[in-house]
Motif scaffolding. Structure first.
Motif, mmCIF file in Angstrom:
data_model
loop_
_atom_site.group_PDB
_atom_site.id
_atom_site.type_symbol
_atom_site.label_atom_id
_atom_site.label_comp_id
_atom_site.label_asym_id
_atom_site.label_seq_id
_atom_site.Cartn_x
_atom_site.Cartn_y
_atom_site.Cartn_z
ATOM 1 N N SER A 123 0.619 -1.362 -0.150
ATOM 2 C CA SER A 123 0.254 -0.289 -0.219
ATOM 3 C C SER A 123 1.057 1.126 0.046
ATOM 4 C CB SER A 123 -0.980 0.209 1.335
ATOM 5 O OG SER A 123 -1.372 -1.315 1.536
ATOM 6 N N PRO A 124 0.534 2.395 -0.476
ATOM 7 C CA PRO A 124 1.328 3.978 -0.591
ATOM 8 C C PRO A 124 1.863 3.910 1.023
ATOM 9 C CG PRO A 124 -0.321 3.617 -2.284
ATOM 10 C CD PRO A 124 -0.897 2.911 -1.449
ATOM 11 N N GLN A 125 2.392 4.422 1.270
ATOM 12 C CA GLN A 125 2.772 4.730 2.637
ATOM 13 C C GLN A 125 2.622 6.334 2.403
ATOM 14 O OE1 GLN A 125 4.078 2.093 5.291
ATOM 15 N NE2 GLN A 125 3.373 1.413 3.516
ATOM 16 N N PRO A 126 2.086 6.497 3.323
ATOM 17 C CA PRO A 126 1.523 8.320 3.729
ATOM 18 C C PRO A 126 3.260 9.149 3.993
ATOM 19 C CG PRO A 126 0.219 7.023 5.305
ATOM 20 C CD PRO A 126 1.319 6.303 4.844
ATOM 21 N N GLY A 127 3.350 10.486 3.279
ATOM 22 C CA GLY A 127 4.435 10.861 3.915
ATOM 23 C C GLY A 127 4.707 11.546 2.381
ATOM 24 N N ASN A 162 -5.467 0.337 -6.320
ATOM 25 C CA ASN A 162 -4.407 -0.153 -7.053
ATOM 26 C C ASN A 162 -3.382 0.423 -6.796
ATOM 27 O OD1 ASN A 162 -5.082 1.279 -8.917
ATOM 28 N ND2 ASN A 162 -5.048 -0.329 -10.191
ATOM 29 N N GLY A 163 -3.524 2.410 -6.160
ATOM 30 C CA GLY A 163 -2.294 3.073 -6.157
ATOM 31 C C GLY A 163 -2.326 3.576 -7.268
ATOM 32 N N THR A 164 -3.466 3.754 -8.593
ATOM 33 C CA THR A 164 -3.175 4.542 -9.216
ATOM 34 C C THR A 164 -3.706 5.481 -9.774
ATOM 35 O OG1 THR A 164 -4.870 3.598 -9.820
ATOM 36 C CG2 THR A 164 -2.136 2.450 -10.684
ATOM 37 N N LEU A 165 -3.751 6.906 -10.197
ATOM 38 C CA LEU A 165 -4.586 8.163 -9.933
ATOM 39 C C LEU A 165 -4.311 8.530 -11.857
ATOM 40 C CD1 LEU A 165 -5.980 10.312 -8.916
ATOM 41 C CD2 LEU A 165 -4.524 11.611 -8.681
ATOM 42 N N LYS A 166 -5.503 8.864 -12.499
ATOM 43 C CA LYS A 166 -5.927 9.263 -13.869
ATOM 44 C C LYS A 166 -5.781 11.251 -13.514
ATOM 45 C CE LYS A 166 -5.482 9.539 -18.781
ATOM 46 N NZ LYS A 166 -4.974 10.118 -18.494
ATOM 47 N N TYR A 167 -5.563 12.345 -13.735
ATOM 48 C CA TYR A 167 -6.054 13.618 -13.692
ATOM 49 C C TYR A 167 -5.751 14.241 -14.718
ATOM 50 C CZ TYR A 167 -6.582 17.702 -11.555
ATOM 51 O OH TYR A 167 -6.540 19.153 -11.412
ATOM 52 N N THR A 168 -6.999 14.273 -15.121
ATOM 53 C CA THR A 168 -7.249 15.164 -16.237
ATOM 54 C C THR A 168 -7.568 16.952 -15.896
ATOM 55 O OG1 THR A 168 -7.166 13.275 -18.024
ATOM 56 C CG2 THR A 168 -8.118 15.509 -18.943
ATOM 57 N N VAL A 169 -7.579 17.577 -16.528
ATOM 58 C CA VAL A 169 -7.860 18.786 -16.896
ATOM 59 C C VAL A 169 -7.435 19.473 -17.803
ATOM 60 C CG1 VAL A 169 -5.635 19.623 -15.484
ATOM 61 C CG2 VAL A 169 -7.923 20.761 -15.018
ATOM 62 N N SER A 170 -8.002 20.474 -17.927
ATOM 63 C CA SER A 170 -8.450 21.947 -19.344
ATOM 64 C C SER A 170 -8.431 23.251 -19.142
ATOM 65 C CB SER A 170 -9.285 21.914 -20.363
ATOM 66 O OG SER A 170 -8.908 19.554 -21.067
#
Length: 160
Positions: A28-32, A100-108
């Protein structure tokens, strides 16, 4: 007195629980605070909190990503769209990673007249104390079909 079979069932249950819970927790992604390097350099934080996902959706508790500074990327331009230059992609702020620890981010962003000004795409996968991903930035010149693009700018990050 318990039978031999009931002890085997208990042992098998404990082994299964450990096998499922042990490795998953470690990945799991570790905070920090993380430092990203590569095609661009920036810092970001991962925190357990309540935040929205990268796309539309409800706020939920999870691992939230916030980019803490303004990284630059170099853009190359089509003929008639200008010369190469550095610009700032719009990075995610307080967005929830998927399980699953991923992030997809799109902004215009848009010009006052409603024409598309720029689009940022950001993708990251965080696991344990490391992360990797990429960002793209494309800008547009008003009144033309020309654009400038960073292409895929890759980075790796680790917990500070």
């Amino acid at each position: 007195m318990r039978s031999h079979h009931s002890w085997l069932a208990v042992a098998a249950g404990v082994a299964t629980a450990f096998a499922v819970a042990g490795p998953v927790a470690a990945k799991s992604p570790q905070p920090g605070t993380y430092q990203a390097t590569g095609g661009t350099t920036f810092t970001f934080s991962l925190a357990k909190s309540v935040c929205p996902p990268g796309k539309a959706g409800k706020e939920k508790r999870g691992t939230c990503l916030t980019v803490l500074d303004d990284p630059q990327v170099e853009l190359g331009c089509d003929a008639g769209a200008g010369q190469a230059y550095l610009d700032y992609p719009d990075m995610p702020y307080n967005k929830r990673l998927a399980r699953n620890g991923t992030l997809k981010y799109t902004v215009s962003g848009y010009f006052a007249g409603g024409e598309l000004a720029k689009t940022t795409n950001f993708w990251i996968k965080a696991r344990g104390k490391k992360a990797a991903g990429w960002v793209t930035l494309e800008t547009f010149t008003p009144g033309t079909t020309g654009s400038c693009s960073s292409g895929k700018v890759e980075f790796n990050a680790k917990l500070k």
